[in-house]
Design a protein around this motif. Structure first.
Motif, PDB file in Angstrom:
ATOM      1  N   HIS A 201      -4.765  -0.958   6.274  1.00 15.18           N
ATOM      2  CA  HIS A 201      -4.956  -0.582   7.696  1.00 15.18           C
ATOM      3  C   HIS A 201      -5.671  -1.611   8.559  1.00 15.18           C
ATOM      4  O   HIS A 201      -5.042  -2.265   9.359  1.00 15.18           O
TER       5      HIS A 201
ATOM      6  N   HIS B 297       0.822  -1.216   0.000  1.00 15.68           N
ATOM      7  CA  HIS B 297       0.000   0.000   0.000  1.00 15.68           C
ATOM      8  C   HIS B 297       0.853   1.262   0.000  1.00 15.68           C
ATOM      9  O   HIS B 297       1.492   1.588   1.004  1.00 15.68           O
TER      10      HIS B 297
ATOM     11  N   HIS C 130      -8.974   1.382   1.263  1.00 13.53           N
ATOM     12  CA  HIS C 130      -8.673   1.569   2.686  1.00 13.53           C
ATOM     13  C   HIS C 130      -9.826   1.002   3.514  1.00 13.53           C
ATOM     14  O   HIS C 130     -10.973   1.091   3.105  1.00 13.53           O
TER      15      HIS C 130
ATOM     16  N   ASP D  37       2.397   2.974   3.105  1.00 13.22           N
ATOM     17  CA  ASP D  37       1.390   4.030   3.078  1.00 13.22           C
ATOM     18  C   ASP D  37       1.988   5.428   3.014  1.00 13.22           C
ATOM     19  O   ASP D  37       1.495   6.347   3.655  1.00 13.22           O
TER      20      ASP D  37
ATOM     21  N   HIS E  57       0.982   5.464  -1.841  1.00 10.01           N
ATOM     22  CA  HIS E  57       0.383   6.500  -2.691  1.00 10.01           C
ATOM     23  C   HIS E  57       1.496   7.244  -3.437  1.00 10.01           C
ATOM     24  O   HIS E  57       2.169   8.099  -2.844  1.00 10.01           O
TER      25      HIS E  57
HETATM   26 ZN   LIG Z   1      -3.458   4.945   2.022  1.00 13.17          ZN
END
Ligand SMILES: [Zn+2]
Length: 425
Positions: free
Chosen positions: A266, A67, A224, A317, A69
């Protein structure tokens, strides 16, 4: 190109039972991009393979970031004094809106892809932005790195900002289809993944469209889940028919199945009921401890997840997490699990090195099939790590050296990196 070769060095890898195998000073064989196993001498049939001598260095499986971004990378380390929903509005959304400009995307994604190539990561599940053109630029650049990745054009048609939202579910779905058509057949190592940002960003109509596209095209979904208490309460209001947040995705056919598992980042507040839904759908959990600390989300009960048998790996993340480093994520995973044990539930034992190593390699690697280990038949993803700067007065075992390497990774270097047998560093 022939992907047959031998690496010599000190080898560590995890097996299914989450135990660490340590085999010092051995030959690790790659044939046709796949691992043939670890040998004390080179067997006859591999005698003519070229040997790369990394004697005295650590050789570990490549690591999977479940994960991350990409558009948030260039502001990582900033805005760490907020909680999720404020953080999104004040940091993530304004930055992501800049990716409507292709020139900006080109420059910013070049920084991300170069740094990802140089990191411990060999495979990753990556969020782009809602912009189709920028997402294609990101995919073009990732393909060049030699990494193997899933990349998603983000969908969001509500609760964004004036400059970062799609007009309607129809527009969002149409852009997604156009994106999938554009990239069809363009890449060997870069795959599309449907990416509804999270339930609060996607109307019911849009979620239905995404579920439809997933089924039609046999695609996976990333998103998420259960990150923050205010977010969870909001999802309950937005999708009143859902039993819990995980169920809200399941209602829209977005959790996948055994062949096309989703990855959900998460799961900090995932309880037994939600966990059962994730297991039934073969969903992967991306545990992102650095992000959970920075934006004060909480501590995921990872020991409970591991023992439940749910699929789980690590996520950086970025930019909720500050660093792309998966060895730092390993350290954070161990550290937060100790806080969970101390402050939340003393029946839930903290993680050990082997649990964290498993999640970074084999646990997350499974999302890509047979990757993340040196078990024969696995795809050959490997990192050669020089830990010689970590001097010690003790005679250290290989396991102890690896443990020190993750805590002191800034003093070590990655000397070589292979993905599916291809040398990329
Ligand atoms: Zn994220």
């Amino acid at each position: 190109m022939k992907l047959d070769f031998v690496l010599k060095g000190d080898v560590l890898f995890c097996t299914e039972d989450r135990e660490v195998q340590t085999v010092p000073d051995v030959f690790l064989i790659c044939k046709n991009g796949k691992c043939e196993g670890v040998f004390t001498d080179i067997p006859e049939q591999y005698k003519d393979f070229p040997v790369e001598d990394h004697t005295g260095k650590l050789i570990v499986p490549g690591m999977t970031d479940l994960h991350v971004h990409a558009p948030q990378y260039t502001y990582r380390g900033l805005g760490m004094d907020m909680e999720l929903l404020d953080w999104l509005n004040e940091n993530a959304f304004p930055e992501e809106s800049r990716y409507s400009d292709a020139e900006y995307a080109k420059k910013a994604y070049a920084i991300f892809t170069e740094d990802l190539k140089n990191s411990f990561t060999t495979r990753a599940c990556i969020f782009g932005t809602l912009h189709r053109e920028a997402t294609e630029i990101l995919m073009d650049q990732l393909e060049e790195t030699g990494l193997i990745t899933y990349v998603g054009k983000v969908n969001m048609d509500r609760n964004g900002s004036e400059s970062l939202s799609e007009e309607s579910a129809e527009v969002s779905a149409a852009e997604t289809r156009k994106w999938l058509d554009d990239i069809n057949g363009r890449y060997k190592r870069t795959m599309p993944i449907l990416t509804p940002r999270f339930i609060p960003s996607c109307s019911d109509e849009l979620m239905k469209e995404i579920g439809k596209i997933a089924e039609e095209k046999g695609l996976r979904v990333q998103s998420h889940l259960s990150e923050n208490p205010s977010e969870i309460a909001w999802v309950k209001e937005l999708v009143p028919a859902s039993e819990n947040y995980g169920d809200a995705y399941a209602l829209f056919n977005a959790l996948g199945d055994e062949k096309h598992p989703a990855v959900m980042a998460h799961c900090v507040y995932t309880d037994e009921k939600e966990l059962a839904i994730l297991k039934a759908h073969h969903t992967f959990i991306a545990h992102c401890p650095d992000s959970n600390l920075n934006i004060a989300s909480g501590i995921a009960p990872v020991r409970t997840f591991l023992e439940s048998g749910v699929s789980i790996g690590l996520g950086s993340d970025v930019a909720g997490g500050a660093s792309l480093s998966l060895v730092q994520a390993m350290v954070h995973a161990i550290q937060v699990s100790k806080m969970y044990w101390r402050h939340v539930d003393q029946d839930v034992k903290p993680l050990q090195f082997k649990d964290s190593f498993y999640m970074a390699t084999l646990g997350g690697g499974k999302y890509f099939g047979k990757t993340g280990s040196f078990i024969p038949g696995y795809e050959f993803d490997a990192l050669v790590i020089d830990d010689s700067a970590l001097r010690s007065m003790r005679e250290l075992t290989l396991h102890e050296r690896a443990e020190r390497m993750i805590y002191l990774s800034g003093e070590c270097s990655i000397d070589a990196k292979y993905v599916a047998g291809k040398k990329i560093l």
